[in-house]
Structure formats: C-alpha cells, structure tokens
Scaffold this active site. Structure first.
Site, short mmCIF file in Angstrom:
data_model
loop_
_atom_site.label_atom_id
_atom_site.label_comp_id
_atom_site.label_asym_id
_atom_site.label_seq_id
_atom_site.Cartn_x
_atom_site.Cartn_y
_atom_site.Cartn_z
N HIS A 174 0.77 -1.17 0.10
CA HIS A 174 0.02 -0.03 0.07
C HIS A 174 0.88 1.19 0.05
O HIS A 174 2.03 1.26 -0.16
CB HIS A 174 -0.91 0.11 1.19
CG HIS A 174 -1.60 -1.44 1.14
ND1 HIS A 174 -2.88 -1.55 0.62
CD2 HIS A 174 -1.61 -2.37 2.05
CE1 HIS A 174 -2.99 -2.85 0.64
NE2 HIS A 174 -2.36 -3.44 1.49
N GLU A 189 -2.20 0.43 7.71
CA GLU A 189 -1.29 -0.62 7.07
C GLU A 189 -0.13 -0.10 6.44
O GLU A 189 0.92 -0.58 6.83
CB GLU A 189 -1.94 -1.75 6.42
CG GLU A 189 -1.18 -2.79 5.91
CD GLU A 189 -1.97 -3.69 4.86
OE1 GLU A 189 -3.06 -3.42 4.72
OE2 GLU A 189 -1.29 -4.70 4.38
N HIS A 251 3.09 -7.03 4.21
CA HIS A 251 1.73 -6.38 4.74
C HIS A 251 1.20 -6.76 5.97
O HIS A 251 1.95 -7.47 6.67
CB HIS A 251 0.56 -7.13 3.63
CG HIS A 251 0.66 -6.49 2.24
ND1 HIS A 251 -0.45 -5.68 1.67
CD2 HIS A 251 1.59 -7.08 1.15
CE1 HIS A 251 -0.01 -5.56 0.35
NE2 HIS A 251 0.99 -6.27 0.15
N GLU A 315 2.07 -11.39 5.68
CA GLU A 315 1.11 -10.69 6.58
C GLU A 315 1.77 -10.82 8.01
O GLU A 315 1.72 -11.56 8.64
CB GLU A 315 -0.12 -11.26 6.62
CG GLU A 315 -1.18 -11.42 5.24
CD GLU A 315 -1.63 -10.01 4.76
OE1 GLU A 315 -1.55 -9.17 5.66
OE2 GLU A 315 -1.98 -9.79 3.61
ZN LIG Z 1 -2.13 -5.30 2.49
#
Ligand SMILES: [Zn+2]
Length: 359
Positions: A174, A189, A251, A315
């Site tokens: 992002h 995030e 992420h 993640e």
């Molecule tokens: Zn993400």
C-alpha cells in the site's frame, strides 16, 4: 414564455429533414464480425518452448495491426480493422503463465481492439500475428491468429549461502492514496509496512546485501488512485527490472473478528524456491515476533505470480486485533519483525545453497 417555447419547438420539428423530408438512404458500410475466439497452449517437443495460440474467427477478410507495449503494463494490442465482435465475451481470462487476459472492444462500431494482458513484457520476437484465408470447401472462416511464446526463459538461479552480495526487493504494501487496512486505533497498514521495510533494509545492508525498495516514503508506486494492476505491476517491475534474487512483499492483515491473530506467509509455486522462501521467512518471523503461527499458504496473488524470482507476501499480524495493532505500531516490535525477516532470508539462502542453488 411557455407558449413561445412550444412554438419554437414545433417550428424546429417541422424544419428537421427527418420530419417529412426523408434523407436519401446511405448504404451501410459492410463491417465484418468476429464470431469466435479460441485459445490453446502447447509446448514444442524439440525446443521445449511453451506458447499460446489465440484464434479469432472473422466473417470476412480484414487487416490487422499490432503494438507491443512494455510500459506501463505489459500488453500486446491487436487492432482488427473493419470487424467488430459479435456475441462473444468482451473479456476472457486465460490465466496462463504466458498471457493473463484478453479484452475485446470496439469504440467506433467499425474496428476492434484486442488487448492481451501479459505477466511480463514481450520482446518483438516473442509473438507473431498472421491471418489465414477462409476456405469455403472446408467451411473454415477467415482467421486472425496470435501466437505468443513464453517470453522470458525461466530465471536462472544460482543461490549461494549468506546475505552478502544478495540483491533483494522489498515491497512495503500500500502507500499514498491506498492506506490498506486500518485498525480500531486508526493505525494504517501502509505506515506499518513502510516502517518494517525500512528496518529490514537497514539490517540487510549491514549484512552486505543490496536492497531495492518499491517505495521509501508514503506514496503510490505508480500513481495516486491508479488501478490495482497498474500499482502492482509497477511494484513487480522494481524486482524484475533490477533482476533481484528474491522479492519480499510486506503487509498486515485484517479480519472482521478482532480475536483472529498471527503471522502468515504466502507464496506462488513458480519455481522450486518459492515455498522454501516462504517457510524460511515464516519460521524465523514467528520465532522473532512470538505471534500465533498461521503457517504458509499458496496464493494466486499478482505480485507473487508476476515476479520472475522467488517471492513471498508476508502478513505480519492483524491490525483488526487490538493487541497486535498496538504491537505493530511500536518501534521495538517493528525491529523484531525486521530481524525475523532478515533471519529468514539468511536461512533461505543457506538452505537453497545446500539444495544446489540452481534451477
Ligand atoms: Zn495489505
């Protein structure tokens, strides 16, 4: 006023040629129809080259032009002059390693544009476009045929142990107009992923590796409010153009249930090393961050599939989990995560070298 308006309208109607004075009929220009699309993949028995053949049936002979776009997105655009699609899907997912998707459009009702989305850009010798005449005897229609060879030979791997001299792409997920997930305490995030990636970069450089970041501040990599493919394509390009050894996408997760927690790593099986990279990073990361071990998963994510080298998407933890959100936002925890990723990379190169290091 209203009455005057009405009169003007009636006068206009009377003066319109279509109202009473029929204009001379214009014979419509004949436009051929694209009536069917077929595609097939095959591998040459001698050279081992894989290719895809797209075949378009056309109701009459037509002219064809093409352009090979390298940027911003790898696409082959085929223009069929004098034919429009008829009763065929405007979008077809091919989902192969050679071509992703076809879009067929006609903006002027006379000509068609066929856009073929590709995982990686083609060299001019990687594709061929030909037309085959129709044959009344065999009932074969006129055809436009597009042959695309798998563009890049599979990346040649030669993994050695240690981080020194390795070239690594880090992609902080992002950024800019895309904030990513937002936790209950409003931690975004894009901020967490960048903070961790910058720490990974420092540690890797201390160990003698070269690092390419897809972004080193709060911005979109391609352009603000761009499409997902443009944005992800630009991130993948950082890895592919710099011929990095591995690509690491960072992420943080989000789920409706705030109790869900833990670290997970995703890979796409495109080489014998993608899964090893995911497992190495996952193991080191979980032992460094102490979070719930969610394991590794195969996933069809754009960046994993389109990078030419082993790649993972991490993640780190769940922003939707209030405890993990707090942790993800502290520099101490971000440093632990960074160290976990770097240990995982080191362990990956050592294991890969032990396996021989080659393809
Ligand atoms: Zn993400």
């Amino acid at each position: 006023m209203q009455r005057a308006f009405c009169l003007v309208l009636i006068l206009l109607l009377l003066l319109t040629p279509a109202f009473g004075f029929a204009s001379a009929p214009v014979s419509p220009r004949t436009v051929a129809k694209i009536t069917q699309v077929r595609w097939d993949t095959y591998t040459d028995g001698v050279t081992g080259t894989s290719s895809i053949r797209l075949s378009f049936d056309v109701s009459d002979s037509v002219q064809v032009t093409a352009q090979n776009n390298v940027a911003p997105l790898p696409q082959l655009v085929v223009n069929i002059i004098g034919a429009v699609p008829e009763k065929i899907a405007s979008s077809i997912n091919l989902d192969t390693k050679i071509a992703d998707k076809i879009n067929i459009t006609s903006s002027d009702g006379q000509n068609s544009k066929i856009t073929i989305d590709l995982p990686v850009a083609l060299n001019d010798g990687d594709y061929k476009i030909l037309t085959l005449p129709g044959d009344l005897n065999t009932n074969k229609p006129f055809r436009v045929v597009v042959d695309i060879n798998k563009p890049t030979p599979p990346a040649v791997f030669n993994f050695t142990s240690g981080l020194k001299g390795k070239v690594i792409a880090l992609d902080p997920g992002h950024g800019g107009s895309d904030v990513g997930a937002v936790g209950p305490d409003n931690i975004q995030e894009k901020t967490v992923t960048l903070a961790v990636a910058l720490r990974v970069k420092d540690l890797l450089e201390q160990a003698g590796a070269k690092v390419y970041l897809t972004r080193n501040d709060d911005r979109d990599v391609y352009a603000p409010d761009d499409s997902a493919t443009e944005e992800l394509g630009a991130r993948v390009a950082v890895g592919n153009e710099n011929k990095v050894d591995v690509f690491v996408d960072i992420h943080a997760n989000y789920f409706g249930n705030p109790k869900v927690s833990g670290t997970g790593t995703y890979y796409y099986l495109k080489s014998s090393y993608d899964k090893l990279l995911a497992q190495s990073i996952q193991d080191s990361l979980v032992s460094a961050d102490g979070l719930n071990d969610r394991g590794i998963y195969a996933a069809n994510f754009y960046v994993l599939k389109h990078t030419l080298m082993p790649a993972v998407l991490i993640e780190l933890g769940f922003l939707s989990n209030p405890n993990e959100e707090k942790q993800l936002n502290t520099p101490q925890f971000q440093q632990k995560l960074a160290q976990g990723i770097v240990n995982g990379l080191d362990s990956f190169f050592n294991s890969a070298a032990q396996q021989g290091g080659g393809n």
